[in-house]
Design a protein around this motif. Sequence first.
Motif, PDB file in Angstrom:
ATOM      1  N   LYS A  95      73.773  86.824  29.258  1.00 26.42           N
ATOM      2  CA  LYS A  95      72.629  86.645  28.353  1.00 26.42           C
ATOM      3  C   LYS A  95      71.857  85.372  28.716  1.00 26.42           C
ATOM      4  O   LYS A  95      70.628  85.367  28.768  1.00 26.42           O
ATOM      5  CB  LYS A  95      73.134  86.588  26.906  1.00 26.42           C
ATOM      6  N   ILE A  99      63.682  92.643  34.374  1.00 23.55           N
ATOM      7  CA  ILE A  99      63.467  91.626  33.329  1.00 23.55           C
ATOM      8  C   ILE A  99      62.162  90.867  33.569  1.00 23.55           C
ATOM      9  O   ILE A  99      61.363  90.647  32.649  1.00 23.55           O
ATOM     10  CB  ILE A  99      64.673  90.662  33.260  1.00 23.55           C
ATOM     11  N   GLU A 110      68.485  84.869  31.227  1.00 23.52           N
ATOM     12  CA  GLU A 110      67.448  84.222  30.418  1.00 23.52           C
ATOM     13  C   GLU A 110      66.804  85.216  29.445  1.00 23.52           C
ATOM     14  O   GLU A 110      65.578  85.356  29.368  1.00 23.52           O
ATOM     15  CB  GLU A 110      66.393  83.579  31.318  1.00 23.52           C
ATOM     16  N   ILE A 111      67.665  85.912  28.689  1.00 20.17           N
ATOM     17  CA  ILE A 111      67.177  86.831  27.653  1.00 20.17           C
ATOM     18  C   ILE A 111      67.888  86.506  26.327  1.00 20.17           C
ATOM     19  O   ILE A 111      68.649  87.318  25.799  1.00 20.17           O
ATOM     20  CB  ILE A 111      67.387  88.307  28.054  1.00 20.17           C
ATOM     21  N   GLY A 143      56.452  91.583  27.322  1.00 19.81           N
ATOM     22  CA  GLY A 143      57.500  92.250  26.565  1.00 19.81           C
ATOM     23  C   GLY A 143      58.687  91.359  26.253  1.00 19.81           C
ATOM     24  O   GLY A 143      58.837  90.265  26.821  1.00 19.81           O
ATOM     25  N   LYS A 144      59.529  91.815  25.321  1.00 15.59           N
ATOM     26  CA  LYS A 144      60.777  91.133  24.974  1.00 15.59           C
ATOM     27  C   LYS A 144      61.927  92.124  25.156  1.00 15.59           C
ATOM     28  O   LYS A 144      61.754  93.336  24.963  1.00 15.59           O
ATOM     29  CB  LYS A 144      60.733  90.646  23.528  1.00 15.59           C
ATOM     30  N   ILE A 145      63.074  91.600  25.492  1.00 10.47           N
ATOM     31  CA  ILE A 145      64.237  92.456  25.722  1.00 10.47           C
ATOM     32  C   ILE A 145      65.210  92.272  24.564  1.00 10.47           C
ATOM     33  O   ILE A 145      65.833  91.220  24.412  1.00 10.47           O
ATOM     34  CB  ILE A 145      64.905  92.120  27.067  1.00 10.47           C
ATOM     35  N   THR A 146      65.324  93.292  23.753  1.00 10.38           N
ATOM     36  CA  THR A 146      66.219  93.222  22.597  1.00 10.38           C
ATOM     37  C   THR A 146      67.562  93.894  22.867  1.00 10.38           C
ATOM     38  O   THR A 146      68.520  93.685  22.123  1.00 10.38           O
ATOM     39  CB  THR A 146      65.564  93.889  21.372  1.00 10.38           C
ATOM     40  N   GLU A 171      66.927  86.491  23.405  1.00 13.40           N
ATOM     41  CA  GLU A 171      66.532  87.305  22.258  1.00 13.40           C
ATOM     42  C   GLU A 171      67.313  88.610  22.128  1.00 13.40           C
ATOM     43  O   GLU A 171      67.254  89.285  21.099  1.00 13.40           O
ATOM     44  CB  GLU A 171      65.031  87.622  22.344  1.00 13.40           C
ATOM     45  N   THR A 172      68.042  88.988  23.181  1.00 16.26           N
ATOM     46  CA  THR A 172      68.706  90.300  23.156  1.00 16.26           C
ATOM     47  C   THR A 172      69.840  90.353  22.133  1.00 16.26           C
ATOM     48  O   THR A 172      70.603  89.401  21.981  1.00 16.26           O
ATOM     49  CB  THR A 172      69.230  90.683  24.555  1.00 16.26           C
ATOM     50  N   LYS A 174      58.860  90.789  31.131  1.00 13.80           N
ATOM     51  CA  LYS A 174      58.345  89.517  30.598  1.00 13.80           C
ATOM     52  C   LYS A 174      56.923  89.236  31.072  1.00 13.80           C
ATOM     53  O   LYS A 174      56.093  88.728  30.311  1.00 13.80           O
ATOM     54  CB  LYS A 174      59.284  88.373  31.002  1.00 13.80           C
TER      55      LYS A 174
END
Length: 358
Positions: free
Chosen positions: A244, A152, A248-249, A160-163, A251-252, A156
């Motif tokens: 989640k 992660i 600390e994601i 990048g973002k983790i969806t 946006e997923t 980051k």
Amino acid sequence: MNFYRTITGKSEMKNVLILGAGQSAPHLISYMLEHAEKYDWFVTLCDMNYELAKERIKNHPRGKAMELDANNEEVRNSLIEKSDIVINFLAPMFQYPLVNECLKYGKNFVSASYEDPKVAALNKEIKEKGIIVLNEMGLDPGIDHMSAMKLIHEIKNNGGKITSFISYGSALPAPEVKSNPLGYCMTWNPRNVALAGQAGAHYLQNGVQKILSYNQVFARTWDYEVDGLGILEAYSNRDSVVYKDIFEIPETETMIRATLRNPGWCSTWNQIVKLGMANESMRVTNLAEKTYAEFTEMFLPDILKGKNIIERTAGFLGIKETSKEMENLKYFGLFSDEKIGGNPKCANDVLTQILINK
């Protein structure tokens, strides 16, 4: 972990208290004893089975084995008061009282178990006391969290973002190990293996929260291919959604933590769940004197038709007598005339005994 400390220029021996000597503990015990001389540790290992604790200590000069009834608060408090750190391998029910006792005496605490929400609620008091309380420090949960956070952070840091987050964990034997038809070996507490899935599952898939009750965990599985191993089966592991925020994601849209097993395990264990055998809340007298067939009969309705217990069990479960699941139940010995023996107090004790023996 280095708990060595120097006070006024002189070293002071650190007392490490390890609670529980079962399947999950041997490597940690060996590590602590191997490094005890270097870091000036003394290891006290407590278990309800004194002989097992003694075996794990192996007469090490910096180790001591003790018999412990974990329900004895007075003895627990006495041991914790004398220690510098408590490493806990006891059942999850003991996590909260142990952390409270560590708070009382200002002692550090490490556990392999999932964090009890009641312990999480003590965060403010723990920080004010200035002690370390680390839960979920095993393989699963534990190492999986650390490897996840490494990925992660890398994503980051590269913008990048983790969806979608899906992880798989397991402790399966090497493919060449063919010790039983279910392709599984006991590498952790067999009681917990028998009770796995009882908490149900909670996960997020494409923005939609999903909840599975215990009777659905081993029924709603999916295939997952692993390089070099082929197709394994996966099932949802407890509460994935809580991670989640922890990871600390926010946006997923998909958050799933899953467990892998060799093909056949989940469908077989689903039959155990249907029968209701993974139960330790109901105490049953004289279980040791019953045969395994009589034990299985206890879970079948009287109205079932069938000339023998195998036929009646298959009818109750709605599967064929010749199915792989029934063959695995036969392998477990659930239809045999052999006496159970031992000292089982509940149905789950019998299951645990079967898992150890098979």
